[in-house]
Design an enzyme around this catalytic site. Structure first.
Site, short mmCIF file in Angstrom:
data_model
loop_
_atom_site.label_atom_id
_atom_site.label_comp_id
_atom_site.label_asym_id
_atom_site.label_seq_id
_atom_site.Cartn_x
_atom_site.Cartn_y
_atom_site.Cartn_z
N TYR A 150 6.43 -11.33 9.21
CA TYR A 150 5.38 -10.64 9.54
C TYR A 150 4.02 -11.34 9.23
O TYR A 150 4.04 -12.22 8.25
CB TYR A 150 5.24 -9.39 8.70
CG TYR A 150 5.45 -9.32 7.13
CD1 TYR A 150 6.93 -9.55 6.59
CD2 TYR A 150 4.48 -9.39 6.38
CE1 TYR A 150 6.87 -9.68 5.02
CE2 TYR A 150 4.54 -9.30 4.78
CZ TYR A 150 5.80 -9.62 4.47
OH TYR A 150 5.95 -9.62 3.16
N SER A 228 -1.22 -7.29 -3.30
CA SER A 228 -0.88 -6.55 -2.21
C SER A 228 -1.51 -5.21 -1.99
O SER A 228 -2.04 -4.76 -0.96
CB SER A 228 0.60 -6.56 -2.13
OG SER A 228 1.12 -7.84 -1.67
#
Ligand code: VOV
Length: 255
Positions: A150, A228
């Site tokens: 990704y 994140s």
């Protein structure tokens, strides 16, 4: 009083091989309609492309692996690493000229370069003198069964702006990020490739594992980590199963 705008230092990065994630779909309607001899010739062309790339990998002049992609977004992922973008282009045109390519069309593509950042580097040490660092920058792709890919970027939104954080704060966040990652040692191998100025997102994340659940658990755990949770935005996720020559033949066989 005039205030100077805050400009924070960019972290130094080391770059290695260029990476091309080439996601393709097979035109199954035309493939099934094609005469057997045409399918045989096209399969042979794919297998010889596959073999040549594996030989390149064996000579350590690049790396390569083929995967069957799960879900409907794509059928195949050809993952290529080469020292230059020119060589990735040569591969692109080489594949395009094969009869196999006539039965595929690209559905997603990502260009990046393997990257290590110096957040956690030891001061005063030449990283390129460390064979481990060089092997991370020019990686032989691990022989693991599954791949997850990704693209992602670091957020630049209001108070959650990675690029406005001082170096020390980014270093602290990357240390915590690395500590989570290290818990997956032996289960997940990561390849981070930078794509600022090369493609739509800022990094490509390519993970390898023998059990796809390790992807789910690692990525989920990282979502709770500040690097994140506050600072990452993600693109589409792909997961695939590694293909040997035998697997590719089986995937393409119609009887
Ligand atoms: C196997 C897991 C694992 C491990 C051990 C690991 C460790 C590390 C270390 C030690 C470092 C810093 C030095 C370097 O090597 O650059 C990094 C760097 C990086 N990472 Fe990572 N990461 C992992 C895994 C891992 C994942 C799963 C993700 C996606 C994030 C998510 O939430 O889905 C990721 C992202 C990144 C990125 C984008 C960077 C570059 C950030 C930058 O600003 O430069 N990474 N990473």
């Amino acid at each position: 009083m005039h205030q100077e705008p805050v400009r924070h230092e960019a972290v130094e990065t080391l770059e290695g091989w260029y990476v091309w994630h080439d996601f393709r779909r097979i035109d199954w309607v035309r493939w099934k309609e094609a005469p057997v001899a045409t399918r045989t010739a096209a399969t042979a062309a794919l297998i010889s492309f596959h073999r040549e790339n594996l030989e390149h990998r064996a000579r350590r002049q690049g790396s390569y692996a083929a995967f069957a992609v799960a879900g409907s977004e794509a059928d195949l992922l050809f993952l290529h690493l080469r020292p230059t973008i020119q060589e990735l282009n040569d591969l692109k045109f080489q594949l395009a000229k094969t009869p196999f390519a006539d039965y595929t069309f690209p559905v997603y593509s990502y260009i990046s370069v393997v990257e290590l950042s110096a957040y956690l580097a030891k001061p005063g040490v030449d990283p390129m003198a460390d064979p481990y660092v060089v092997s991370r920058l020019q990686p032989a792709l691990p022989d693991m069964q599954y791949v997850c890919f990704y693209p992602m970027s670091k957020r630049r939104q209001g108070s959650d702006n990675w690029y406005m954080l001082p170096m020390e704060e980014r270093r602290r966040l990357m240390k915590s990020h690395g500590q989570i990652g290290r818990q997956y040692a032996g289960k997940v191998v990561q390849m981070i490739s930078g794509s600022v100025g090369l493609d739509d997102w800022e990094w490509g994340v390519t993970l390898f594992a023998d059990d796809p659940l390790h992807f789910k658990k690692l990525v989920y755990e990282m979502r709770f980590d500040e690097a994140s949770a506050r600072y990452a935005d993600f693109g589409p996720f792909y997961v695939g199963v590694r293909q040997s020559e035998h697997d590719l033949r089986r995937l393409l066989a119609c009887t």
